[in-house]
Design an enzyme around this catalytic site. Sequence first.
Site, PDB file in Angstrom:
ATOM      1  N   LYS A 270     -66.216  13.023  56.714  1.00 54.13           N
ATOM      2  CA  LYS A 270     -67.503  13.779  56.369  1.00 54.13           C
ATOM      3  C   LYS A 270     -68.428  12.851  56.454  1.00 54.13           C
ATOM      4  O   LYS A 270     -68.943  12.612  57.910  1.00 54.13           O
ATOM      5  CB  LYS A 270     -67.156  14.619  54.983  1.00 54.13           C
TER       6      LYS A 270
ATOM      7  N   THR B 110     -62.074  11.706  51.407  1.00 53.27           N
ATOM      8  CA  THR B 110     -61.777  11.827  52.818  1.00 53.27           C
ATOM      9  C   THR B 110     -62.604  10.770  53.447  1.00 53.27           C
ATOM     10  O   THR B 110     -63.555  10.392  53.010  1.00 53.27           O
ATOM     11  CB  THR B 110     -61.865  13.133  53.537  1.00 53.27           C
TER      12      THR B 110
ATOM     13  N   TYR C  80     -44.484   1.857  63.050  1.00 53.48           N
ATOM     14  CA  TYR C  80     -44.267   2.386  61.544  1.00 53.48           C
ATOM     15  C   TYR C  80     -44.472   1.227  60.768  1.00 53.48           C
ATOM     16  O   TYR C  80     -43.786  -0.041  60.878  1.00 53.48           O
ATOM     17  CB  TYR C  80     -42.844   2.862  61.623  1.00 53.48           C
TER      18      TYR C  80
ATOM     19  N   GLU D  18     -43.876   1.526  56.853  1.00 54.17           N
ATOM     20  CA  GLU D  18     -43.823   1.962  55.408  1.00 54.17           C
ATOM     21  C   GLU D  18     -43.907   0.530  54.514  1.00 54.17           C
ATOM     22  O   GLU D  18     -43.328  -0.348  54.707  1.00 54.17           O
ATOM     23  CB  GLU D  18     -42.446   2.463  55.249  1.00 54.17           C
TER      24      GLU D  18
ATOM     25  N   ASP E 195     -63.557  13.011  43.050  1.00 56.88           N
ATOM     26  CA  ASP E 195     -63.561  13.320  44.430  1.00 56.88           C
ATOM     27  C   ASP E 195     -64.744  13.440  45.129  1.00 56.88           C
ATOM     28  O   ASP E 195     -65.574  14.358  45.083  1.00 56.88           O
ATOM     29  CB  ASP E 195     -62.802  14.805  44.541  1.00 56.88           C
TER      30      ASP E 195
ATOM     31  N   ARG F 282     -60.452  11.255  60.788  1.00 56.42           N
ATOM     32  CA  ARG F 282     -59.727  12.289  59.907  1.00 56.42           C
ATOM     33  C   ARG F 282     -58.803  11.380  59.243  1.00 56.42           C
ATOM     34  O   ARG F 282     -57.755  10.910  59.548  1.00 56.42           O
ATOM     35  CB  ARG F 282     -59.071  13.391  60.424  1.00 56.42           C
TER      36      ARG F 282
HETATM   37  N1  DSN Z   1     -62.084  21.600  54.054  1.00 55.95           N
HETATM   38  C1  DSN Z   1     -63.058  20.629  53.631  1.00 55.95           C
HETATM   39  C2  DSN Z   1     -64.421  21.380  53.476  1.00 55.95           C
HETATM   40  O1  DSN Z   1     -65.043  21.917  54.456  1.00 55.95           O
HETATM   41  O2  DSN Z   1     -65.192  21.143  52.495  1.00 55.95           O
HETATM   42  C3  DSN Z   1     -62.739  20.570  52.064  1.00 55.95           C
HETATM   43  O3  DSN Z   1     -61.139  19.989  52.264  1.00 55.95           O
END
Ligand code: DSN
Length: 438
Positions: free
Chosen positions: A247, A244, A72, A74, A218, A253
């Site tokens: 991707k 994120t 942990y 924080e 974003d 993730r």
């Molecule tokens: N779920 C993601 C996507 O597939 O684009 C976006 O958050």
Amino acid sequence: MTTHAPGIPTANGPAPTTAPRHPALASADPDLAALVVAEEQLQADTLRLIPSENYVSAAVLEASGTVLQNKYSEGYPGKRYYEGQQIIDQVETLAAERARALFRMDHANVQPYSGSPANLAVYMAFLKPGDTVLGMGLPMGGHLTHGWGVSATGSWFRGVRYGVRRDTGRVDLDEVRELALAERPKVIFCGGTAVPRTIDFAGFAEIARETGAVLVADVAHIAGLIAGGAHPSPAPYADVVSTTTHKTLRGPRGAMLLSTAEHARAIDRAVFPGLQGGPHNQTTAAIAVALREAATPDFSAYAHQVVTNARALGDELSARGFDLVSGGTDNHLLLIDLTAKDVPGKTAAKALDRAGIVVNHNTVPYDPRKPFDPSGIRIGTPALTSRGIPAAAMAAVAQWIDQVVEASRTGDESTITRIRSEVKALMDSHPAPGLPVG
Ligand code: DSN
């Protein structure tokens, strides 16, 4: 296709004698181990075209399964609420430094649990409930968290939406400017989840400056392309960059918020203690590994190949009469309106899944159909490019998609079965990174 782990008893007999892939798991929980192995096999055998998915490297996978999980922490490096942070502080500092360097932003917070919490932290940092946010509408390619009504961001805040032009399928910055001048949002989001074209960060920044809004880019979908130089960078235009990490960036993730020095404190306070508790340190470690990988020439070549493959696939699909939103792509993603093919998106997506080609059904701009049964499908090339599948293979991929969509219309299951074995042969010849199966 075998879906059984070595060492795990099967319905047909005793356990195979070779060592199990995940020995501790297989011993402690054979049911769950069998599911993990089955998922590994599924990911190995299928052509994964969901544009937000990828294959992480074995190194990223290993980092995300370490004992860093047990801590942990924080707070932030040097300012924690728990002792015993001698190593965790170094892990988080390493990840944040790599993020700052790769994306050329002053500040990086690597603690957001995923993209939606990262974006919610942006609201915590810059808006009060009821304040106005301007973002791309969900059916136009935006994200739920850009102020869409069913999301907390659209019910606690006042979401105003821009779209894409009906004739071009592209964002119209004149519309964005008019809305921003009329509605005076505190925050403007650019980027989305079904945007096949380059984002004009400079154009958005000009509007944000003119109207006194904070510009948030974003870049979740295109972070890897930006890192690899295959898409323009939001630095120095955006005040905040939200992404994120799983991707095109090919990490675990998770998510990151990057910002200018001016907004660093607001972002940090919003993530912790504003929104989250302890960071997921095993994920932070895996993000650090992915960022190191993403800074290499090999990754830059990968990012460019993702775009080359997407363009090749787009050209092949167009040649077969598929209607691509905006006419094509500049990045990793294709949004296909199937209206002219007389097949709903969901019917096509399910048939493609049966053929071993994994996509998602998706709304298209001005879609007359419902979001859960829309007119389109969304496909992308990040995962197949991670397997080293070249542009030359896109003709075959397009032909499979074409034949399966037609088969879904006519109910021709034998074509779908034949294509599933052809897909598997291509996958067998291009093993995926990070998978213990070929
Ligand atoms: N779920 C993601 C996507 O597939 O684009 C976006 O958050």
